[in-house]
Design an enzyme around this catalytic site. Structure first.
Site, PDB file in Angstrom:
ATOM      1  N   LYS A 133     -29.038   2.733  67.081  1.00  0.00           N
ATOM      2  CA  LYS A 133     -29.605   1.916  68.147  1.00  0.00           C
ATOM      3  C   LYS A 133     -28.502   1.653  69.165  1.00  0.00           C
ATOM      4  O   LYS A 133     -27.500   1.003  68.854  1.00  0.00           O
ATOM      5  CB  LYS A 133     -30.154   0.597  67.615  1.00  0.00           C
ATOM      6  CG  LYS A 133     -30.756  -0.264  68.724  1.00  0.00           C
ATOM      7  CD  LYS A 133     -31.061  -1.673  68.248  1.00  0.00           C
ATOM      8  CE  LYS A 133     -31.447  -2.545  69.447  1.00  0.00           C
ATOM      9  NZ  LYS A 133     -31.565  -3.967  69.067  1.00  0.00           N
TER      10      LYS A 133
ATOM     11  N   GLY B 131     -33.615 -12.859  72.009  1.00  0.00           N
ATOM     12  CA  GLY B 131     -33.590 -14.173  71.380  1.00  0.00           C
ATOM     13  C   GLY B 131     -34.370 -15.254  72.096  1.00  0.00           C
ATOM     14  O   GLY B 131     -34.394 -16.406  71.650  1.00  0.00           O
TER      15      GLY B 131
ATOM     16  N   ASN C  39     -35.457  -9.812  65.305  1.00  0.00           N
ATOM     17  CA  ASN C  39     -34.489 -10.475  64.438  1.00  0.00           C
ATOM     18  C   ASN C  39     -34.659 -11.995  64.515  1.00  0.00           C
ATOM     19  O   ASN C  39     -35.076 -12.640  63.562  1.00  0.00           O
ATOM     20  CB  ASN C  39     -33.075 -10.062  64.823  1.00  0.00           C
ATOM     21  CG  ASN C  39     -32.004 -10.588  63.853  1.00  0.00           C
ATOM     22  OD1 ASN C  39     -30.831 -10.368  64.075  1.00  0.00           O
ATOM     23  ND2 ASN C  39     -32.369 -11.267  62.792  1.00  0.00           N
TER      24      ASN C  39
END
Length: 271
Positions: free
Chosen positions: A113, A174, A222
């Site tokens: 990635k 995020g 994540n």
């Protein structure tokens, strides 16, 4: 396993995610950062059903330091496809060097990635540097999954540079904002010749389901799992959302209308 669970498993088995010539049952890809400890990491990822887990090589020990706990002890490469990422890199040169180190640590594995960050506040990718690094790494035999902006033209350039998958952001990393530019994402999906995996910005299960309903091939997340109040339960929610969204995409939704359409037939009435 119940009858319903067996039927779900059969559907998943006949609709694999193919990346770089390999098939995966799960379309949920997960990160390994931000958990409180390795045990929570292991439990959440097991429940998620993910088969591809990404690791920030510059921030996580996967063998660089033999005296520190090794993530691969709880997420063994025999069970998971370890997807090293170049998080923390701000130039093409940094990313290329990190990719080479990752390949050495993972015994020659080339799936990668690629992240090249251009802005420290938004963590948006530097697409010029990303394209440069993608082309160079592809020439070296890496199978690059490129983290990109949601600009359809830049995503196309990444594919042309040799990416085996493109990973447009849904929103800043995020942020948990969900998909912010639906038009661009649809354009990317309709024109891509490689898998499209939404990366960054997912906040909850409905965001993941929506990405799949748009026709994306997968979702990587994540923070949405690791920073949830109950990461293990959220991992299970994300697993179900990915499956539901994919099934809805394959089934084909009804057209949207501005007016009512009766569910029951309007002809052939009994009285």
């Amino acid at each position: 396993m119940s009858v319903v669970e067996r039927e779900v498993a059969a559907v998943v088995a006949t609709d694999p995610l193919r990346i770089a010539g390999r098939d995966y049952r799960s379309r949920l890809l997960v990160g390994t950062g931000k958990y409180k400890d390795f045990d929570e990491t292991r439990r959440a990822i097991e429940v998620s059903g993910a088969e591809i887990v990404t690791v920030a090589v510059r921030r996580t020990n996967i063998g660089q330091d033999p005296d520190e706990p090794n993530l691969l002890d709880v997420l063994p490469p025999e069970r998971y496809t370890i997807l090293p990422n170049t998080a923390g890199c701000h130039t093409a040169e940094e990313a290329i060097r990190t990719a080479r180190i990752a390949r050495e640590l993972l015994d020659g594995a080339g799936l990668l990635k690629l992240e090249v960050i251009g802005d420290g506040k938004t963590l948006y990718p530097d697409m010029i540097a990303t394209l440069e690094a993608t082309e160079k790494l592809a020439q070296e035999g890496f199978e690059v999954m490129a983290y990109t902006s949601d600009d359809p033209l830049m995503v196309r350039r990444a594919e042309e540079a040799g990416a085996v998958a493109v990973m447009p952001l849904a929103a800043p990393i995020g942020s948990g904002l969900g998909i912010q530019n639906r038009y661009n994402l649809r354009e990317i999906v309709e024109n891509a010749g490689v898998p499209v995996v939404v990366d960054a910005g997912v906040g909850t299960a409905s965001d993941a389901a929506l990405a799949m309903e748009f026709g994306c091939d997968g979702v990587l997340m994540n923070s949405a799992i690791a920073l949830a109040r109950d990461p293990v339960r959220m991992a299970d929610a994300m697993r179900q959302a990915i499956q539901a969204g994919r099934s809805a995409w394959l089934a084909g939704r009804i057209p949207k209308k501005r007016y009512a359409s009766a569910s029951s037939p309007e002809t052939g009435l009994y009285f």
